[in-house]
Design a protein around this motif. Sequence first.
Motif, mmCIF file in Angstrom:
data_model
loop_
_atom_site.group_PDB
_atom_site.id
_atom_site.type_symbol
_atom_site.label_atom_id
_atom_site.label_comp_id
_atom_site.label_asym_id
_atom_site.label_seq_id
_atom_site.Cartn_x
_atom_site.Cartn_y
_atom_site.Cartn_z
ATOM 1 N N VAL A 16 -80.844 22.106 14.951
ATOM 2 C CA VAL A 16 -81.130 23.107 15.579
ATOM 3 C C VAL A 16 -82.872 23.243 16.004
ATOM 4 O O VAL A 16 -83.058 22.429 16.240
ATOM 5 C CB VAL A 16 -80.927 23.851 13.744
ATOM 6 N N LYS A 17 -82.624 24.374 16.587
ATOM 7 C CA LYS A 17 -84.072 24.206 16.961
ATOM 8 C C LYS A 17 -84.442 25.916 18.206
ATOM 9 O O LYS A 17 -82.598 26.521 18.580
ATOM 10 C CB LYS A 17 -84.409 23.215 18.756
ATOM 11 N N GLN A 70 -88.684 29.741 20.454
ATOM 12 C CA GLN A 70 -89.610 31.085 20.844
ATOM 13 C C GLN A 70 -90.699 31.471 19.139
ATOM 14 O O GLN A 70 -91.498 30.688 19.196
ATOM 15 C CB GLN A 70 -89.092 32.070 21.120
ATOM 16 N N THR A 71 -89.895 31.248 18.098
ATOM 17 C CA THR A 71 -90.358 31.789 16.768
ATOM 18 C C THR A 71 -89.920 30.397 15.783
ATOM 19 O O THR A 71 -90.862 30.632 14.509
ATOM 20 C CB THR A 71 -90.244 32.878 16.102
ATOM 21 N N GLY A 72 -89.354 29.649 15.815
ATOM 22 C CA GLY A 72 -89.060 28.720 14.956
ATOM 23 C C GLY A 72 -87.782 29.159 14.015
ATOM 24 O O GLY A 72 -87.647 30.497 13.824
ATOM 25 N N ILE A 73 -88.015 28.881 13.204
ATOM 26 C CA ILE A 73 -86.248 28.506 12.161
ATOM 27 C C ILE A 73 -86.745 29.146 10.754
ATOM 28 O O ILE A 73 -88.151 28.134 10.483
ATOM 29 C CB ILE A 73 -85.923 27.250 11.338
ATOM 30 N N ARG A 74 -86.871 29.940 10.511
ATOM 31 C CA ARG A 74 -87.035 31.232 9.300
ATOM 32 C C ARG A 74 -86.335 30.285 7.895
ATOM 33 O O ARG A 74 -87.205 30.207 7.024
ATOM 34 C CB ARG A 74 -86.877 31.968 9.598
ATOM 35 N N PHE A 134 -78.627 21.067 2.257
ATOM 36 C CA PHE A 134 -78.829 20.143 3.461
ATOM 37 C C PHE A 134 -80.676 20.221 3.804
ATOM 38 O O PHE A 134 -81.947 21.016 3.131
ATOM 39 C CB PHE A 134 -78.895 20.924 4.273
ATOM 40 N N GLN A 135 -81.330 18.730 4.774
ATOM 41 C CA GLN A 135 -82.423 18.863 4.248
ATOM 42 C C GLN A 135 -82.706 18.667 5.620
ATOM 43 O O GLN A 135 -82.419 18.843 6.349
ATOM 44 C CB GLN A 135 -82.729 17.590 4.018
ATOM 45 N N TRP A 136 -84.410 19.445 6.146
ATOM 46 C CA TRP A 136 -84.475 19.543 7.535
ATOM 47 C C TRP A 136 -84.950 18.792 7.196
ATOM 48 O O TRP A 136 -86.602 18.657 7.092
ATOM 49 C CB TRP A 136 -85.623 21.767 6.677
ATOM 50 N N GLU A 137 -85.238 18.251 9.311
ATOM 51 C CA GLU A 137 -86.063 17.493 9.744
ATOM 52 C C GLU A 137 -87.148 17.241 10.449
ATOM 53 O O GLU A 137 -86.393 17.675 11.983
ATOM 54 C CB GLU A 137 -85.751 15.782 9.115
ATOM 55 N N MET A 138 -88.064 18.671 10.107
ATOM 56 C CA MET A 138 -89.261 19.396 11.035
ATOM 57 C C MET A 138 -88.893 18.022 12.165
ATOM 58 O O MET A 138 -88.468 19.117 13.875
ATOM 59 C CB MET A 138 -89.871 19.756 11.005
ATOM 60 N N MET A 139 -89.197 17.109 12.805
ATOM 61 C CA MET A 139 -89.883 16.167 13.430
ATOM 62 C C MET A 139 -88.619 15.911 14.766
ATOM 63 O O MET A 139 -88.460 16.401 15.851
ATOM 64 C CB MET A 139 -90.526 15.154 13.851
ATOM 65 N N THR A 140 -87.401 15.795 13.857
ATOM 66 C CA THR A 140 -86.109 15.607 14.938
ATOM 67 C C THR A 140 -85.293 16.862 15.316
ATOM 68 O O THR A 140 -83.906 17.479 15.524
ATOM 69 C CB THR A 140 -85.480 14.572 14.287
ATOM 70 N N LYS A 159 -59.571 18.950 4.565
ATOM 71 C CA LYS A 159 -59.885 18.703 5.536
ATOM 72 C C LYS A 159 -60.799 19.916 5.189
ATOM 73 O O LYS A 159 -60.661 20.308 3.879
ATOM 74 C CB LYS A 159 -58.952 19.944 6.553
ATOM 75 N N HIS A 160 -62.045 19.881 5.335
ATOM 76 C CA HIS A 160 -62.820 20.330 4.637
ATOM 77 C C HIS A 160 -63.477 22.035 5.885
ATOM 78 O O HIS A 160 -64.083 21.517 7.413
ATOM 79 C CB HIS A 160 -64.288 20.188 4.449
ATOM 80 N N ILE A 161 -63.803 22.556 5.007
ATOM 81 C CA ILE A 161 -64.815 23.928 6.669
ATOM 82 C C ILE A 161 -66.085 23.815 5.686
ATOM 83 O O ILE A 161 -67.012 24.034 4.770
ATOM 84 C CB ILE A 161 -64.060 25.468 5.826
ATOM 85 N N VAL A 162 -67.113 23.972 6.871
ATOM 86 C CA VAL A 162 -68.902 23.568 6.625
ATOM 87 C C VAL A 162 -69.228 24.540 7.681
ATOM 88 O O VAL A 162 -68.614 24.974 8.051
ATOM 89 C CB VAL A 162 -69.334 22.888 7.130
ATOM 90 N N GLU A 163 -69.875 25.315 7.087
ATOM 91 C CA GLU A 163 -70.517 26.652 7.458
ATOM 92 C C GLU A 163 -71.825 26.402 7.051
ATOM 93 O O GLU A 163 -72.621 26.259 5.938
ATOM 94 C CB GLU A 163 -70.380 27.373 7.099
ATOM 95 N N LEU A 164 -72.824 27.095 8.475
ATOM 96 C CA LEU A 164 -73.727 26.232 8.407
ATOM 97 C C LEU A 164 -74.368 28.119 9.024
ATOM 98 O O LEU A 164 -74.429 28.614 10.106
ATOM 99 C CB LEU A 164 -75.031 25.513 9.115
ATOM 100 N N THR A 165 -75.656 28.770 8.191
ATOM 101 C CA THR A 165 -76.209 29.836 8.680
ATOM 102 C C THR A 165 -77.846 29.643 8.950
ATOM 103 O O THR A 165 -78.282 28.989 7.883
ATOM 104 C CB THR A 165 -75.882 31.306 8.166
ATOM 105 N N VAL A 166 -78.387 29.961 10.259
ATOM 106 C CA VAL A 166 -79.637 29.692 10.679
ATOM 107 C C VAL A 166 -80.674 30.565 11.409
ATOM 108 O O VAL A 166 -79.359 31.617 11.726
ATOM 109 C CB VAL A 166 -79.647 28.567 11.839
ATOM 110 N N THR A 167 -81.386 31.241 10.437
ATOM 111 C CA THR A 167 -82.307 32.329 10.693
ATOM 112 C C THR A 167 -83.696 32.622 11.325
ATOM 113 O O THR A 167 -84.356 31.564 11.050
ATOM 114 C CB THR A 167 -82.298 33.479 9.304
ATOM 115 N N ASP A 168 -83.796 33.157 12.539
ATOM 116 C CA ASP A 168 -85.008 32.515 12.893
ATOM 117 C C ASP A 168 -86.486 33.799 12.565
ATOM 118 O O ASP A 168 -85.747 34.638 11.751
ATOM 119 C CB ASP A 168 -85.372 32.453 14.099
#
Length: 76
Positions: A11-12, A15-19, A32-38, A55-64
């Motif tokens: 994820v990237k 403009q403003t970065g991940i909040r 989930f662990q955030w690896e900022m450099m990668t 089967k498994h449902i994976v949901e990821l919500t990302v906010t800037d």
Amino acid sequence: MARAGKILYRVKDGQTGIRSYRGTIDGKYALFQWEMMTNRLICKIDPARVSKTGKHIVELTVTDHCGNVTVLKDIY
């Protein structure tokens, strides 16, 4: 997912970065662990919480930092 034992998202926001971010597997919170450099979010699967079969449902919500929200939903 079962073979690797982890879930990985790149994820990237240029403009403003991940909040913030929040992940779930089958509707239950998943760490989930955030690896900022990668620019990766990695979840190591706990076999005590997630079975390797079916089967498994994976949901990821990302906010800037501007409040824009992206929801990713995958079936593994």
